[in-house]
Design a protein around this motif. Structure first.
Motif, PDB file in Angstrom:
ATOM      1  N   ILE A  59       6.073   9.307   6.937  1.00  0.00           N
ATOM      2  CA  ILE A  59       5.420   7.894   8.185  1.00  0.00           C
ATOM      3  C   ILE A  59       5.684   8.360   9.057  1.00  0.00           C
ATOM      4  O   ILE A  59       6.802   8.357   9.651  1.00  0.00           O
ATOM      5  CB  ILE A  59       6.432   6.651   7.510  1.00  0.00           C
ATOM      6  CG1 ILE A  59       6.034   6.723   5.673  1.00  0.00           C
ATOM      7  CG2 ILE A  59       5.299   5.628   8.056  1.00  0.00           C
ATOM      8  CD1 ILE A  59       4.418   6.043   6.066  1.00  0.00           C
TER       9      ILE A  59
ATOM     10  N   HIS B  25       0.659  -1.480  -0.056  1.00  0.00           N
ATOM     11  CA  HIS B  25      -0.132   0.427   0.250  1.00  0.00           C
ATOM     12  C   HIS B  25       1.042   1.222   0.071  1.00  0.00           C
ATOM     13  O   HIS B  25      -0.188   2.550  -0.300  1.00  0.00           O
ATOM     14  CB  HIS B  25      -0.824  -0.164   1.269  1.00  0.00           C
ATOM     15  CG  HIS B  25      -0.297  -0.404   2.778  1.00  0.00           C
ATOM     16  ND1 HIS B  25       0.340  -0.485   3.080  1.00  0.00           N
ATOM     17  CD2 HIS B  25      -0.602   1.117   2.907  1.00  0.00           C
ATOM     18  CE1 HIS B  25       1.123  -0.370   4.309  1.00  0.00           C
ATOM     19  NE2 HIS B  25       0.575   1.234   4.249  1.00  0.00           N
ATOM     20  N   ILE B  26       2.448   0.750   0.055  1.00  0.00           N
ATOM     21  CA  ILE B  26       3.634   2.372   0.517  1.00  0.00           C
ATOM     22  C   ILE B  26       4.139   2.417  -1.138  1.00  0.00           C
ATOM     23  O   ILE B  26       4.883   1.218  -0.579  1.00  0.00           O
ATOM     24  CB  ILE B  26       4.029   2.724   1.733  1.00  0.00           C
ATOM     25  CG1 ILE B  26       2.631   2.805   3.106  1.00  0.00           C
ATOM     26  CG2 ILE B  26       4.854   4.024   1.670  1.00  0.00           C
ATOM     27  CD1 ILE B  26       3.806   2.901   4.135  1.00  0.00           C
TER      28      ILE B  26
ATOM     29  N   LEU C 155       6.062   9.655  -2.427  1.00  0.00           N
ATOM     30  CA  LEU C 155       4.877   8.464  -2.550  1.00  0.00           C
ATOM     31  C   LEU C 155       4.184   8.413  -2.967  1.00  0.00           C
ATOM     32  O   LEU C 155       3.205   9.103  -2.089  1.00  0.00           O
ATOM     33  CB  LEU C 155       5.367   8.203   0.044  1.00  0.00           C
ATOM     34  CG  LEU C 155       6.309   7.926   0.339  1.00  0.00           C
ATOM     35  CD1 LEU C 155       6.372   6.986   1.346  1.00  0.00           C
ATOM     36  CD2 LEU C 155       7.540   7.341  -0.030  1.00  0.00           C
ATOM     37  N   SER C 156       3.476   7.266  -2.440  1.00  0.00           N
ATOM     38  CA  SER C 156       2.144   6.854  -2.970  1.00  0.00           C
ATOM     39  C   SER C 156       1.357   5.474  -1.123  1.00  0.00           C
ATOM     40  O   SER C 156       1.836   5.174  -1.562  1.00  0.00           O
ATOM     41  CB  SER C 156       1.571   5.926  -4.877  1.00  0.00           C
ATOM     42  OG  SER C 156       0.348   5.775  -4.299  1.00  0.00           O
ATOM     43  N   ILE C 157       0.638   6.362  -1.280  1.00  0.00           N
ATOM     44  CA  ILE C 157      -0.170   5.608  -0.264  1.00  0.00           C
ATOM     45  C   ILE C 157      -1.478   5.109  -0.499  1.00  0.00           C
ATOM     46  O   ILE C 157      -2.634   5.907  -0.254  1.00  0.00           O
ATOM     47  CB  ILE C 157       0.305   5.943   1.718  1.00  0.00           C
ATOM     48  CG1 ILE C 157       1.490   7.124   1.791  1.00  0.00           C
ATOM     49  CG2 ILE C 157      -0.870   5.206   2.622  1.00  0.00           C
ATOM     50  CD1 ILE C 157       2.167   7.488   3.030  1.00  0.00           C
ATOM     51  N   SER C 158      -1.629   4.458  -0.082  1.00  0.00           N
ATOM     52  CA  SER C 158      -3.282   3.738  -0.890  1.00  0.00           C
ATOM     53  C   SER C 158      -3.617   3.816  -1.632  1.00  0.00           C
ATOM     54  O   SER C 158      -5.250   4.744  -2.223  1.00  0.00           O
ATOM     55  CB  SER C 158      -4.037   3.770   0.573  1.00  0.00           C
ATOM     56  OG  SER C 158      -3.258   2.867   1.864  1.00  0.00           O
TER      57      SER C 158
ATOM     58  N   ASN D 182       5.899  -1.626   5.440  1.00  0.00           N
ATOM     59  CA  ASN D 182       4.730  -1.890   4.515  1.00  0.00           C
ATOM     60  C   ASN D 182       4.797  -3.602   5.243  1.00  0.00           C
ATOM     61  O   ASN D 182       3.065  -3.896   5.053  1.00  0.00           O
ATOM     62  CB  ASN D 182       4.755  -2.547   3.208  1.00  0.00           C
ATOM     63  CG  ASN D 182       4.636  -1.686   1.686  1.00  0.00           C
ATOM     64  OD1 ASN D 182       3.425  -1.184   2.009  1.00  0.00           O
ATOM     65  ND2 ASN D 182       5.071  -0.729   0.877  1.00  0.00           N
TER      66      ASN D 182
END
Length: 498
Positions: free
Chosen positions: A437, A387-388, A409-412, A494
Motif C-alpha cells: 500500500i 477490499h483489502i 494481501l488480497s486487494i479487490s 480500508n
C-alpha cells in the motif's frame, strides 16, 4: 413507595461521538434492542440533521423498539427540528431534544449574542418543536458554568413555552458535586412552574466527577439522568449508567428507583465494548474485569468467611454468573447460540454457521472461551466487505536477530506479496504492508489489550493512523498479537477516503 428516576441513555449519540467507535445502522439497532431489554426509558438515537447515516439510524431504531421513548437531538434551529421530526415519524413514543448554550462563554464567543437573545431563541425552538411532538426536552448547554440566576430565567421561560424535560448539562465536566447539587436545588426552589417539567442531569467526566455530580443532582431533585453504557462519550466520557443504577440499588435509604434490569448490565456492557471496539478498563466500577476480583490476602480471607466483608454487590445482580455454560471445542451450535442470546446477540442461521466455524478454530487454540471472545467472533464479519484483506503472514524474530515479515494481501480479489525487516515483528509486518500500500501514512496510536487472562488469550489491537490530514481508527483481534496488529492496520487503510 420509591420515587421514579428516568434513565435517558445516550450511548448511541453522545457515546458514539468517541473517535473510532462509530456503529453502522444494523449495529445501532442491536444496541437499541439491548437497551430496551435493559429497561432504559429514553434512547437518544442520534442527531438526524448531522448526516444521512444518523437520520436513517433514528428511523430504523424507531421501528425496531417498542416501549422506550426515542429521542432525536437538534440545535435551536428550525431546519434541525424539521429533520428530527421527520426521522421520528415511526417512533411509538417520540421526543425532540433541542437547546442552546447559556453560559457567558457560549453567549459571547459562540453566538455573539446577548442573554435576552438566547432566551428568545430557546423559547422559539421549544415552541417550534411542540408543533411536531408533545414531548420536548430543552438542553441549556454549558449550564454547569452558567450563573444560577440567569439559568433559572432560561429554565422558567422554556417550561412556559412547553418543554416537558429540561436538561442541565455540565458540558465541560467542571462542576464540583456540591456546586452541581446546589445548582439543581436552586432551580427547584426558584423556577416558577418547575413542577410542570422533569429536571435532567447530563454530566461529563473531564475531572472524574460525572457520577458524583449526577447523584448530587438526583438528591437535589433531578428525576432524569442522561448516561451511557460503560461511561463512554466525548473526551473523558459521560456518566456511567451502570454506576448510577447500582448506587441506587445499594443505597436503599435514598428511596429512588429505576426501571433497569440490573442483571442485564454486564452483557450490555460487553456488547457495547465489542461493537464499538472500545475496551473496558479492568478497574472500571461494576463492569471491569477486576470489579469483583480480590488479590489481597486479607481481602481474600474476609471474602471466604463472608462475601459481604468486601463486596457490596452480588456479581449475579449485574449479570455476572460464575455458573454460566462453559464453551469448549466440543460445544455445539445450540450452546453457542444460547450464549449469544444471553449476551443480547441474535443472528440468522447462515451467520451463526460462520461464527461457529470461527469459534471452533479459536477453541482449538484456547482452553477457555470467554464472553468477550464470543462477542469478538460475532462482530468479526464487519470486515467481510473490506477490499483489502490479509491472506497470510509469516514472521521471524528473536533476541539478537533482525525481525523479518512476509505477507500476502488480497486487494479487490488480486493477490500481492511483500517482505520487510523491522525493529520487532509488528514493525516488520507493518512495513511489509506499506510496501504494497504505497501511501504516506503515519501510525499515531497503537494499543494492545488482552481480553481476559492467559498466554493463549485473544489480543485486541486498536490503532490510529493519519493519512492525508485525516485520522482513521482500526481494530484487530487474534490469538496471534502480530496478526491482530496487521489486521488493525489494514482496518484503518480500508477506511481511507477513496
Amino acid at each position: 413507595m420509591s420515587e421514579r428516576l428516568f434513565i435517558f441513555d445516550t450511548t448511541l449519540r453522545d457515546g458514539e461521538q468517541v473517535p473510532g467507535c462509530q456503529l453502522n445502522t444494523v449495529e445501532k439497532i442491536q444496541v437499541a434492542k439491548q437497551l430496551e431489554a435493559l429497561g432504559v426509558d429514553v434512547i437518544e438515537a442520534g442527531f438526524p440533521v448531522s448526516s444521512p447515516g444518523d437520520f436513517n439510524s433514528v428511523i430504523e431504531i424507531s421501528k425496531a423498539v417498542t416501549w422506550p421513548t426515542i429521542c432525536a437531538l437538534t440545535r435551536a434551529v428550525e431546519k434541525d427540528i424539521d429533520v428530527a421530526a421527520d426521522a421520528l415519524k415511526y417512533a411509538k413514543h417520540k421526543r425532540i431534544h433541542t437547546g442552546i448554550g447559556t453560559s457567558d462563554y457560549h453567549i459571547q464567543y459562540k453566538f455573539n449574542a446577548t442573554r435576552e437573545e438566547i432566551i428568545e431563541r430557546a423559547v422559539a425552538a421549544v415552541k417550534y418543536a411542540r408543533r411536531y411532538v408533545e414531548d420536548v426536552e430543552f438542553y441549556a448547554e454549558d449550564a454547569g458554568r452558567t450563573d444560577n440566576e440567569y439559568l433559572a430565567r432560561v429554565v422558567e421561560a422554556v417550561i412556559k413555552a412547553g418543554a416537558t424535560v429540561v436538561n442541565i448539562p455540565d458540558t465541560t465536566g467542571y462542576c464540583l458535586p456540591s456546586e452541581y447539587g446546589e445548582k439543581i436545588k436552586y432551580l427547584m426552589e426558584h423556577v416558577d412552574g418547575i413542577d410542570k417539567a422533569i429536571i435532567s442531569t447530563h454530566c461529563h467526566n473531564d475531572l472524574g466527577m460525572a457520577t458524583a455530580n449526577t447523584m448530587a443532582g438526583v438528591l437535589s431533585g433531578a428525576r432524569q439522568v442522561e448516561v451511557t453504557i460503560n461511561g463512554i462519550g466525548e473526551r473523558a466520557g459521560n456518566t456511567s449508567l451502570e454506576e448510577v443504577a447500582m448506587i441506587l440499588r445499594c443505597h436503599h435509604n435514598i428511596n429512588i428507583d429505576t426501571n433497569i434490569n440490573t442483571q442485564k448490565i454486564y452483557p450490555t456492557s460487553r456488547m457495547v465494548s465489542s461493537l464499538m471496539n472500545m475496551p473496558v478498563q479492568p478497574n472500571k466500577a461494576i463492569v471491569g474485569r477486576n470489579a469483583f476480583a480480590h488479590s489481597s490476602g486479607i481481602h481474600q480471607d474476609g471474602v471466604l468467611k463472608n462475601v459481604q466483608t468486601y463486596e457490596i454487590i452480588n456479581p449475579k445482580d449485574v449479570g455476572i454468573d460464575d455458573n454460566a455454560i462453559v464453551l469448549t471445542a466440543r460445544s455445539g451450535r445450540a450452546a453457542l447460540k444460547h450464549r449469544l442470546h444471553i449476551l443480547g446477540v441474535e443472528m440468522n442461521q447462515e451467520k451463526l454457521d460462520k461464527v461457529y466455524e470461527d469459534f471452533l478454530k479459536l477453541a482449538d487454540k484456547k482452553k477457555d472461551i470467554t464472553d468477550d471472545d464470543i462477542l469478538v467472533l460475532a462482530g468479526a464479519d464487519r470486515n467481510v466487505n473490506h477490499h483489502i484483506k490479509l491472506e497470510y503472514l509469516q514472521v521471524t524474530s528473536g533476541v539478537g536477530v533482525r525481525s523479518v515479515a512476509s505477507l500476502g494481501l488480497s486487494i479487490s480479489g488480486e493477490s500481492f506479496e511483500a517482505a520487510a525487516t523491522g525493529n520487532g515483528p509488528v514493525d516488520a509486518a507493518i512495513k511489509a504492508v506499506k510496501k504494497i500500500i504505497n501511501r504516506q501514512m503515519t501510525l499515531k496510536e497503537f494499543t494492545i489489550q488482552a481480553i481476559s487472562k492467559g498466554s493463549d488469550d485473544v489480543g485486541t489491537v486498536h490503532m490510529q493512523v493519519e493519512y492525508d490530514g485525516q485520522m482513521y481508527y482500526g481494530f484487530g483481534a487474534n490469538t496471534d498479537i502480530i496478526a491482530a496488529s496487521v489486521e488493525a492496520y489494514i482496518d484503518c487503510i480500508n477506511k481511507f477516503r477513496k
